[in-house]
Each structure stands twice: as C-alpha cells, then as structure tokens.
Design a protein around this motif. Structure first.
Motif, PDB file in Angstrom:
ATOM      1  N   ALA B  50      41.272  36.870 -19.466  1.00 11.94           N
ATOM      2  CA  ALA B  50      39.816  36.822 -19.633  1.00 11.94           C
ATOM      3  C   ALA B  50      39.185  35.894 -18.603  1.00 11.94           C
ATOM      4  O   ALA B  50      38.203  36.249 -17.941  1.00 11.94           O
ATOM      5  CB  ALA B  50      39.471  36.370 -21.050  1.00 11.94           C
ATOM      6  N   SER B  51      39.766  34.701 -18.435  1.00 10.08           N
ATOM      7  CA  SER B  51      39.160  33.717 -17.529  1.00 10.08           C
ATOM      8  C   SER B  51      39.222  34.191 -16.078  1.00 10.08           C
ATOM      9  O   SER B  51      38.248  34.032 -15.331  1.00 10.08           O
ATOM     10  CB  SER B  51      39.868  32.366 -17.646  1.00 10.08           C
ATOM     11  OG  SER B  51      39.857  31.946 -18.979  1.00 10.08           O
ATOM     12  N   GLU B  54      36.613  36.807 -15.599  1.00 12.40           N
ATOM     13  CA  GLU B  54      35.269  36.224 -15.544  1.00 12.40           C
ATOM     14  C   GLU B  54      35.001  35.624 -14.173  1.00 12.40           C
ATOM     15  O   GLU B  54      33.887  35.675 -13.652  1.00 12.40           O
ATOM     16  CB  GLU B  54      35.126  35.120 -16.598  1.00 12.40           C
ATOM     17  CG  GLU B  54      34.954  35.649 -17.996  1.00 12.40           C
ATOM     18  CD  GLU B  54      35.158  34.549 -19.032  1.00 12.40           C
ATOM     19  OE1 GLU B  54      35.156  33.355 -18.669  1.00 12.40           O
ATOM     20  OE2 GLU B  54      35.331  34.899 -20.211  1.00 12.40           O
ATOM     21  N   GLN B 130      33.009  30.747 -29.155  1.00 12.36           N
ATOM     22  CA  GLN B 130      33.423  32.163 -29.259  1.00 12.36           C
ATOM     23  C   GLN B 130      33.305  32.714 -30.676  1.00 12.36           C
ATOM     24  O   GLN B 130      33.528  33.891 -30.893  1.00 12.36           O
ATOM     25  CB  GLN B 130      34.898  32.304 -28.873  1.00 12.36           C
ATOM     26  CG  GLN B 130      35.180  32.237 -27.405  1.00 12.36           C
ATOM     27  CD  GLN B 130      36.681  32.204 -27.150  1.00 12.36           C
ATOM     28  OE1 GLN B 130      37.466  31.901 -28.040  1.00 12.36           O
ATOM     29  NE2 GLN B 130      37.057  32.506 -25.930  1.00 12.36           N
ATOM     30  N   LEU B 168      42.532  35.944 -31.872  1.00 10.75           N
ATOM     31  CA  LEU B 168      41.457  36.930 -31.933  1.00 10.75           C
ATOM     32  C   LEU B 168      40.262  36.473 -31.091  1.00 10.75           C
ATOM     33  O   LEU B 168      39.549  37.294 -30.515  1.00 10.75           O
ATOM     34  CB  LEU B 168      41.054  37.211 -33.385  1.00 10.75           C
ATOM     35  CG  LEU B 168      42.141  37.924 -34.212  1.00 10.75           C
ATOM     36  CD1 LEU B 168      41.660  38.189 -35.629  1.00 10.75           C
ATOM     37  CD2 LEU B 168      42.595  39.232 -33.560  1.00 10.75           C
ATOM     38  N   TYR B 171      41.378  37.345 -27.654  1.00 10.98           N
ATOM     39  CA  TYR B 171      41.380  38.810 -27.583  1.00 10.98           C
ATOM     40  C   TYR B 171      39.952  39.337 -27.425  1.00 10.98           C
ATOM     41  O   TYR B 171      39.709  40.294 -26.687  1.00 10.98           O
ATOM     42  CB  TYR B 171      42.041  39.354 -28.849  1.00 10.98           C
ATOM     43  CG  TYR B 171      41.792  40.814 -29.181  1.00 10.98           C
ATOM     44  CD1 TYR B 171      42.415  41.829 -28.459  1.00 10.98           C
ATOM     45  CD2 TYR B 171      40.954  41.168 -30.240  1.00 10.98           C
ATOM     46  CE1 TYR B 171      42.196  43.166 -28.780  1.00 10.98           C
ATOM     47  CE2 TYR B 171      40.732  42.494 -30.569  1.00 10.98           C
ATOM     48  CZ  TYR B 171      41.349  43.495 -29.837  1.00 10.98           C
ATOM     49  OH  TYR B 171      41.134  44.808 -30.170  1.00 10.98           O
ATOM     50  N   SER B 172      39.002  38.691 -28.091  1.00  7.59           N
ATOM     51  CA  SER B 172      37.620  39.164 -27.972  1.00  7.59           C
ATOM     52  C   SER B 172      37.093  38.890 -26.561  1.00  7.59           C
ATOM     53  O   SER B 172      36.413  39.733 -25.970  1.00  7.59           O
ATOM     54  CB  SER B 172      36.721  38.548 -29.053  1.00  7.59           C
ATOM     55  OG  SER B 172      36.538  37.177 -28.827  1.00  7.59           O
ATOM     56  N   ALA B 173      37.456  37.726 -25.994  1.00 11.03           N
ATOM     57  CA  ALA B 173      37.040  37.437 -24.612  1.00 11.03           C
ATOM     58  C   ALA B 173      37.686  38.447 -23.659  1.00 11.03           C
ATOM     59  O   ALA B 173      37.048  38.930 -22.715  1.00 11.03           O
ATOM     60  CB  ALA B 173      37.440  36.013 -24.229  1.00 11.03           C
ATOM     61  N   SER B 175      38.658  41.515 -24.521  1.00  9.16           N
ATOM     62  CA  SER B 175      38.036  42.817 -24.779  1.00  9.16           C
ATOM     63  C   SER B 175      36.725  42.958 -24.011  1.00  9.16           C
ATOM     64  O   SER B 175      36.400  44.030 -23.510  1.00  9.16           O
ATOM     65  CB  SER B 175      37.774  42.997 -26.277  1.00  9.16           C
ATOM     66  OG  SER B 175      38.994  43.033 -26.968  1.00  9.16           O
ATOM     67  N   ARG B 176      35.993  41.850 -23.956  1.00  2.54           N
ATOM     68  CA  ARG B 176      34.717  41.875 -23.242  1.00  2.54           C
ATOM     69  C   ARG B 176      34.937  42.216 -21.768  1.00  2.54           C
ATOM     70  O   ARG B 176      34.187  42.989 -21.166  1.00  2.54           O
ATOM     71  CB  ARG B 176      34.065  40.493 -23.389  1.00  2.54           C
ATOM     72  CG  ARG B 176      32.756  40.328 -22.680  1.00  2.54           C
ATOM     73  CD  ARG B 176      32.083  39.013 -23.111  1.00  2.54           C
ATOM     74  NE  ARG B 176      31.054  38.633 -22.157  1.00  2.54           N
ATOM     75  CZ  ARG B 176      31.089  37.535 -21.424  1.00  2.54           C
ATOM     76  NH1 ARG B 176      32.096  36.681 -21.533  1.00  2.54           N
ATOM     77  NH2 ARG B 176      30.121  37.269 -20.585  1.00  2.54           N
ATOM     78  N   ILE B 178      37.600  43.851 -20.576  1.00  9.48           N
ATOM     79  CA  ILE B 178      38.109  45.231 -20.489  1.00  9.48           C
ATOM     80  C   ILE B 178      36.911  46.185 -20.467  1.00  9.48           C
ATOM     81  O   ILE B 178      36.857  47.119 -19.676  1.00  9.48           O
ATOM     82  CB  ILE B 178      39.045  45.547 -21.679  1.00  9.48           C
ATOM     83  CG1 ILE B 178      40.296  44.668 -21.633  1.00  9.48           C
ATOM     84  CG2 ILE B 178      39.448  47.030 -21.677  1.00  9.48           C
ATOM     85  CD1 ILE B 178      41.192  44.770 -22.858  1.00  9.48           C
ATOM     86  N   ALA B 179      35.934  45.890 -21.354  1.00 10.67           N
ATOM     87  CA  ALA B 179      34.752  46.746 -21.428  1.00 10.67           C
ATOM     88  C   ALA B 179      33.990  46.739 -20.104  1.00 10.67           C
ATOM     89  O   ALA B 179      33.384  47.736 -19.718  1.00 10.67           O
ATOM     90  CB  ALA B 179      33.843  46.275 -22.562  1.00 10.67           C
ATOM     91  N   TYR B 477      42.915  29.076 -20.302  1.00 12.84           N
ATOM     92  CA  TYR B 477      41.468  28.915 -20.115  1.00 12.84           C
ATOM     93  C   TYR B 477      41.134  27.919 -19.008  1.00 12.84           C
ATOM     94  O   TYR B 477      40.187  28.105 -18.259  1.00 12.84           O
ATOM     95  CB  TYR B 477      40.803  28.393 -21.402  1.00 12.84           C
ATOM     96  CG  TYR B 477      40.559  29.417 -22.488  1.00 12.84           C
ATOM     97  CD1 TYR B 477      40.107  30.698 -22.183  1.00 12.84           C
ATOM     98  CD2 TYR B 477      40.752  29.080 -23.831  1.00 12.84           C
ATOM     99  CE1 TYR B 477      39.867  31.624 -23.195  1.00 12.84           C
ATOM    100  CE2 TYR B 477      40.515  30.006 -24.842  1.00 12.84           C
ATOM    101  CZ  TYR B 477      40.076  31.272 -24.528  1.00 12.84           C
ATOM    102  OH  TYR B 477      39.844  32.180 -25.521  1.00 12.84           O
TER     103      TYR B 477
END
Lengths: 250, 670
Positions: B50-51, B54, B130, B168, B171-173, B175-176, B178-179, B477
């Motif tokens: 995720a990081s 970003e 988050q 989770l 995972y949500s970060a 998922s963001r 991935i989207a 992170y």
C-alpha cells in the motif's frame, strides 16, 4: 467412530460435479473436522486417488479460508464456529455426513469444495477503506475520543472474517451481511464518516454488479455467521444508503 | 566475506532522522516507471504494498491465499506495542528499545531496534486514522494492557483479535490501491524462485495455483514479506500454508540466512491431544495478566491427575506450586516467553505435568475471578457479597476481558475454563531468525528486501509479546518505503526489465523441472508423512532444549529423510490445475533444507541465549543457578549463513554486534 461421507467432487468451474461416497474409520471426537478430512485425503493418496481439494489455512477460526457446507449448514452444526473449529464430537458413530461447497452465482466453484470468493475483495476495493495515506503524518491517536459504545459496535462489525457463510446460507445468495459489516464499522467511527455516502453507494453497487441477490430479511445469515455479525448492521447500511441517495449521491 | 549493516553514523537517537535526510529520493515522475514486487500480504507485505503504491511505484503483490486478507498475521491475538506513554507509567522510546534489546537477550542490532521503538507511536496514529477499532475506555481514549518481559502498560489491543484488526486495516489500504490500479494483485499465486540478472534481484517465478501456469514476473526490486518458518516443526501455531519457500529461494540465490536457530516457543498454547493433530492453537499471552500458572507441589498429586483420578481444582492452595511466582518474584507470571516455556518444560520433565501425557501445566483464573468479583460487588454497593455472588460477578468480568479466548479453548478441549483451570503447554510460535538484512532492510542481494517475520532484524534471540505486529507494520509503513528509494534512485534510467532474458528462462526451466520431479517420483507416501517426521526430529532435537549430540544426530536424520522423501513421495494429480499436494511437496522440500541449517546453527552456538537453550550452558551456582548462561565474549554476533551449492554446506559469516547505548547485562527477571 465410523462415518459415511458424501462429498461434492467437481473438476473445474465448467465441469459437471457430483456427490461421491467415502468411508472413514477410526475418527476420534477430539479431531477437528478438517483433521478428519486430512485423514481421508491421506488414505486417498495412498490408494493413488486424487485428494479432495478444499480451502483452509489458519485452522483457528480467524482467516476465513475454510468454507464447507455440512449437512445443509454453512460450517456445519455448531454455532459461532468455522469448519476448522468444528470437532468430530458433534457427530455420532455411523452417521452420514453431506459435504458441499458454498453455492452462489457470485462464488463459482474452482475445484471440489474450493470456490472463488474474489467478489468480496472487489466489494472492499469499491470503498471499504478510509482514504488516508500511510505516510505517518496523521494526528495523535487520542486526539479524537470515540465513545466506548461506538468503538465496541464498530469492533463487533469489524470481526467479520469474510468467509462467505452468509452468502452460502442466504436463499437469495445475498452479500448484505458482509457488505454491511464493513459499512457499519466505518460509519460508526468519525474517521470513516467523511466519505460515508460515496462508500455505501459504491459498495452496494459493486455488490449488485457481482451478482449477489437481494436481502429479504430472513435472518439466516446471522444465525450461521461464525462471528455472530448482527443483522443490525444491515439496518444501519440501509439507513446510510437511503440518506446518501436522498442527498442526491448516485 | 564481510556483511555491512550500513548503520548510519551519529548518536543512536538521531540515526534514523539523519538517514532519512541523507538517503536518495526518486522523483514522482520516475516512480511511475519503476516496478516493485512484494511477496506476501501479511502486516509487512500488505502495508509495504500500500505504501509503495501511494508513493507512486507500480507494485505487483503476490499471495498464495485466495485473498490478501487471509495472511496469518490475522491470527495474532494479544496486541501491539507502542511507546505512547498514554498511561503515564514511565514509558518512552528508550524504554521500549531497552526492553526489546534485553528481551532479545542482547542478540539484536541496536540501531534497528531503536528505530522500531521510534516509529512505534506512529503506527497507532496511522491505524486509528484507518478506522482500526482499538479497545477504548469509558472516556473514549485508547486502552492499554501489559505483556511479558516489561514493567509498563504499552500494549494496544482489540479484544483477542488485534492481528485481525490491524491486518484488515492494511488490507483496506491495499484494496484502495488495487482499486486505483497502482497495485496489481495476484491471489492464489506462489513464488517459486527469485531471478537475478547481473547480480541484482530482477523478478520472480510464480505458479498460478488455480491453472498451474508457471509465470515470469520482472521488477526493479523484490520485497520478501512471506513470514516465518515455524512449520518446520510440523506442529506450530502457524497457518497450514505458512512456509519458508520464498525466503529460502532468496537464500539459495545468495542471500544470507541469519540466526536460523532462534525459534520462539510460546508458553501458553493448548496441549497436543493426539497423533492426528494438524496444528496447535495459541492462548494469548494477555491471559498471563490475570491467570496464574501452577503445577501440583506434590508428585503424588501430579500422578493422580495424570491417571485421571484427581482434578486440578480440588488441590488445596498450599499444595500448589506457582513456580513462576516462586522462581521470578519480580516478574512472576509475566516473565518473557522463553523463560516461561523453559520453566514449564522443567516442571513437566520432573513429572509434575497435569494431563495424561504429562505435558501440560495449569493456567488458573480462580484468583482473578475472586478478585474481580469482590471489586465489582463493592462498586455496586454490595460490601458483603456471598461466595456465589463473587463467582458470578467475577466470571462476568473475566468474560468481558477474555471471552473469545475462553470460548475458543472450550471448543477445542471440551472443558469449561471458568470452572476448571486451563491446561497449557509451550508450542512453536515465531521465528526470530530469517533473511539477513542491513539497516535499509535489504538482503545482501542488491534489490532484494525482506520485511516482517521473514527478516531477522529486531528481536534478537527472543521476541517480546506484541512486538511482531509492531515490527511488521513498522517495516511496511514507515521503514521500507523510505529506504527502498535509496536503491531505486539508481534505477531510474534502467527502463522496463525484460522477463525473457536467459536468466528468467533458466529459472523458469528449473522450477518446471522440480515440479515434474515431484509428480514423477510416484512413491508411496503422502507429503504429510515426511513433514510429520521432520517435525518430530526438529521438536525433539532442536526444540526447547538442545545439545551437541542430539543436534548432530538431527542433521544426519534430516539428510537421510530428504533422500527418502525424493525417492518415495507420492504427489497425485497433474502439473496443470489445482494441486494442493504439489504445493505442499515444494514447501516441505525447502523446510527440510532449512531444518538442517537450523540444527547446524544451533550446533555452532554453544551458548544459551533467548529461545536457544543449550543444555551444556547453564549457570552452575549463585542466585541464577539453573538459568540459561549466555557467552558474550564468544557469541555477541549474528550468525549469517551463505549458501554453498548444497544443503548443509553453508558457510558461517559473523556480523559482530556492538552495544553502545545499552549496558549488556545478565537478563534477570528475579
């Protein structure tokens, strides 16, 4: 104990499947259901047959991998348990056990008892997050006090393990309990409220797009949910959705 | 060969800040042209993916599970440490650093641990932002509890499901991203080799676990965040799929494996109940906040319990031996994990075990129920509660704190822990050893990084409770996203990496040949048969207590087992399509090689330190009589092993450890 297992075998998503009979012997009450499956698989391998494929990983009820429909119930006869936490002491010597995969249009079978649940990932990708970067420049964690009651409710919703038992149980194969648990968690916390309206609309739209059915308030999902996720979350999501659409978001 | 830790100069507390200021950065336009592969989606892998996304890199992430949310970080129970000092009980960055180095028995790298303590507070801020629902008090602020080996309350938690909530969040970060198309997610894929081009890590070979297709994936850097290797013992608290393959392939391509013998045996797990058992379940260390550990003081009572003629709850107070409180009055039931595990083994070896196998001790909530019951009655105005009222109220309080753990215990054992003391025994839980990394978390293969449990860096010879979650998220992170820039800044002119170079084709061929070898072995025994035998060798000879003679025997036995495995394993089914036995065969093959190296490492380290206890090295007399004896003069180093073409032939390279900001002392919890 001796058991007769009737297990769904299917080679691939497009192949035809069928129930196949297997006998197992020497099963002890202290074994978990998946350990019983391990024993059957070892026997199949030694006989030169292909073992039964099923998803499983943590075997302590938290990863959400295991997904068997046992004697007509998601995760079998226990309440608040996943298949991996179900123990053979719940069954009687001589019993016949029916084992099937989750059945839903949005969860196609990959092989045997293994299904594709990536639709759940796509629902989360549609909005199941707070849009904050992981830069470390966020404010101090205690700068926004959150009433304990809200934090506890958010936690309860957040304990969903994404196994899909709710979908498998629902006669409409609806994913409302899963989706609402995430919507409710984030709408209960100030961090999540900022983008709450877009979130609920995007997640619900994705859910429909994936081919999950509608909710008719039967409540079976709540009964079979291994984590006891409450139907209240669905009510909360409906409220959020109505208020978002009423405000002209689409 | 010398391993350069690349630790920055300057005072300990300024090293990280200074390093961040000095390392090279990649400009945002260039980041778009750089690819990074991340293997694993636990706390370290998901947060790093995720990081990095970003920041603007193109990330390709792989996990063998059907969703990134299922990685085994999800099963962590108790909590996550952070030096927030919200309780005002004297906590600080330095104290967290000190506790971690001391808890690790002075076998970790000072600079890395200090950085970990430094960024710990940020993790909590990040996770709350988050939407991670940590436990709160009635004022709405975050609550804390205590863990073993420390004297402050710095552990943040979400009931007994802290790992789930943190994962989770990550995972949500993820998922963001991935989207947004910044992370290309490959579920149900397993890394089967690392590809090196001109000495640099340039990609991986992966198998699609649904179609069986072997794929070549290229990138400018590869991050291995594939977790630990506790499953070498067959029975452990790890998930069934947890394995060493990704890290091991990097090792065989030249990355050093550091301190492989440092294994954490967790003291509070549900004891083994039969030979069919496939995994062990942990009971969170947080239970030691309120539970008291004991065995009968009289051998006759223990024998009666083992025979099933006496119940633990019927033994009067004066006939109970609260051995941790007796041996370690300062820390009592909250001594670190290695100490608590050894003490349990010591009592059971003497015959005081409390189940039919004699391998269990009690974890008892009787005192806690009485204490909480009295308190609660008092608060509600009942100054003279009956014994019954105390029980009812006390059980309710205990349920509110540990309800889900008690329920889990009851489901597995069919015994009610509110009425009968819990039975627990140590089990393999975590591996402190892993891929050797420098201060930047890079292995000694340029461009190959290791994060989370897969690296060796922060926990020395023993990890403190609630520190694994902290390290996984710190790496993913806050550390790796910075330090990887230092390397990638030299890659901005490289351009896209071809995935059809001879190196890729060769690696792909080797992977395919290996797979064909398993399918064509056509032996008689399933993979699990060999895995169980490997586990038994490791547990008996390289487990809680080790000695030279047994370790040498173990090495010979594993060598023989490996030969037998390749000759006699049976992997049914086909190369193409789902084949779970084939997946297991590859993992167990690597675990066997690793097991041999663990024994070799344990054999050369003739001192006792942390989780590594050599029977030859104990204190003979004085206050510490019978405790583990460290040998600082000869063993203050990281043992890093270099692959030399064949299993068991690795060469030892030592990275000396220096302690400038902390006095090296005997680790006393008395």
């Amino acid at each position: 104990m001796k058991l007769l297992l009737k297990i769904w075998r299917q080679d691939g998503p497009k192949e035809k499947g069928q129930m196949v009979d297997y006998n197992v012997d020497g099963i002890e009450g202290d074994m978990s259901f998946l350990e019983m499956m391990d024993i059957l698989n070892s026997q199949l391998i030694e006989k030169g047959e292909e073992p039964i494929n099923f998803d499983h990983d943590c075997r302590e009820g938290i990863c959400g991998s295991c997904s068997m429909f046992i004697n007509g119930e998601a995760h079998g006869p226990g309440r608040n348990v996943t298949t991996c936490q179900l123990h053979m002491r719940s069954f009687k010597d001589g019993e016949t056990i029916f084992i099937e995969p989750w059945r839903a249009k949005a969860f196609p079978v990959i092989k045997d008892l293994m299904v594709d649940r990536s639709a759940f990932d796509r629902i989360i990708q549609a909005g199941g997050y707070v849009s904050v970067n992981t830069s470390g420049n966020t404010q101090d964690a205690n700068s926004i006090p959150i009433p304990k009651e809200d934090a506890d409710l958010a936690f309860d919703a957040a304990t969903c393990i994404g196994c899909g038992a709710c979908v498998a149980t629902c006669k409409n194969a609806s994913a409302m309990l899963f989706t609402s648990a995430k919507v409710a968690q984030l709408s209960l916390l100030p961090q999540g409220q900022v983008e709450g309206k877009e979130r609920v609309i995007n997640m619900v739209n994705q859910m429909d797009l994936e081919g999950f059915g509608n909710c008719t308030n039967t409540g079976a999902c709540e009964v079979e949910c291994p984590k006891g996720i409450s139907l209240d979350n669905i009510a909360r999501m409906n409220r959020e959705f109505l208020s978002a659409t009423a405000k002209g978001k689409k | 060969m010398v391993l350069d830790s690349k630790t920055p100069e300057g005072p300990l507390k300024d090293k990280w800040t200074r390093h961040k200021n000095e390392i090279d950065l990649v400009n945002p336009a260039n980041k778009r042209n750089i690819d990074v592969i991340v293997v694993g989606t636990g706390l370290a892998g998901a947060s790093a993916s995720a990081s990095l996304a970003e920041l603007g890199y193109n990330v390709k992430t792989f996990c063998f599970q059907d969703s990134p949310r299922r990685a085994h970080s999800i099963a962590a129970q108790g909590g996550i440490n952070a030096a927030k000092n919200y309780q005002g009980d004297g906590d600080s960055t330095y104290r967290l650093f000190y506790d971690t180095v001391k808890g690790g028995d002075y076998r970790s790298r000072e600079s890395n641990v200090y950085r970990l303590a430094e960024v710990s507070a940020n993790i909590i801020d990040q996770c709350v932002a988050q939407g991670v629902p940590f436990a709160r008090d009635y004022g709405g602020l975050l609550d804390n509890r205590s863990f073993g080996g420390v004297l402050v309350s710095r552990t943040f938690y979400a009931k007994g499901q802290t790992g789930q909530q943190l994962l989770l969040g990550a995972y949500s970060a993820l998922s963001r991203q991935i989207a947004k198309g910044k992370v290309e997610m490959h579920n149900r894929h397993e890394m089967l080799d690392l590809v090196k081009v001109d000495g640099k890590a340039r990609g991986i070979i992966a198998r699609n676990l649904v179609t069986g297709e072997i794929q070549r994936h290229s990138a400018h850097a590869v991050v291995i965040a594939s977790g630990g290797y506790g499953n070498v013992f067959f029975l452990s608290t790890n998930a069934m799929g947890s394995n060493v393959t990704a890290a091991w392939k990097a090792h065989k391509k030249g990355a050093h494996m550091a301190n492989p013998c440092f294994t954490q045996i967790h003291p509070t797990c549900i004891p083994v109940s039969g030979g069919f058992q496939s995994k062990l379940t942990l009971m969170s260390e947080s239970l030691r906040n309120d539970g008291r550990i004991w065995v009968p003081a009289k051998l006759a009572d223990a024998k009666a319990i083992q025979a099933g003629t006496l119940q633990g709850r019927d033994i009067p107070e004066e006939d109970r031996d609260y051995y941790l409180e007796r041996r370690y009055p300062a820390f009592g039931n909250l001594v670190p994990r290695d100490v608590a595990s050894r003490a349990a083994k010591e009592r059971c070896d003497e015959g005081f075990g409390v189940n039919k196998t004699g391998e269990a001790v009690y974890l008892d909530f009787k005192s806690a129920i009485a204490r909480y019951g009295k308190e609660d009655a008092f608060v509600h105005g009942n100054k003279t509660p009956s014994a019954e009222e105390i029980q009812t109220l006390g059980k309710a309080v205990v349920a509110s704190k540990y309800g889900n753990l008690f329920q889990m215990y009851e489901k597995i054992t069919d015994e009610n822990p509110y009425e009968m003391p819990m039975k627990i025994y140590p089990a393999v839980h975590y591996t402190m050893g892993g891929l050797w990394v420098d201060y930047n978390l890079m292995t000694d293969i340029p461009g190959c990084y290791a994060a989370g449990e897969a690296n060796f860096s922060d926990h020395g010879a023993n990890r403190l409770g609630a520190s694994a979650l902290m390290q996984g998220l710190a790496d993913g992170y806050f550390v790796l996203p910075y330090t990887i820039g230092d390397y990638l800044s030299h890659e901005i002119r490289t351009g896209e990496i071809a995935n059809d170079s001879p190196e890729f084709m060769q690696a792909e061929k080797e992977v395919k040949d290996k797979i064909d070898g398993f399918i064509n072995a056509k032996g008689e025994k399933p993979v699990d048969h060999f895995h169980m035998r490997l586990g038994k060798i490791m547990w008996e000879k390289c487990g809680m207590a080790r000695n030279a003679e047994d370790l040498q025997k173990a090495i010979d036995e594993i060598k023989a087992l490996r030969i037998e495995f390749y000759a006699n394993v049976r992997v049914p089914g086909l190369v193409n399509g789902v084949n779970q036995e084939l997946e297991k065969a590859g993992r167990v093959a690597d675990l066997m090689e690793l097991g041999e190296l663990m024994c070799k490492d344990a054999l050369q380290r003739t001192e006792s330190c942390g989780g590594h206890f050599r029977e030859e090295s104990v204190e003979i007399d004085g206050e510490q009589k019978g405790e583990a004896k460290r040998d600082d003069e000869n063993f203050t180093f990281v043992s890093a092993w270099q692959w030399k073409g064949e299993s068991g032939n690795q060469e030892l390279v030592k990275e000396p450890l220096e302690f400038k900001d902390i006095a090296v002392k005997q680790r006393s919890y008395k």
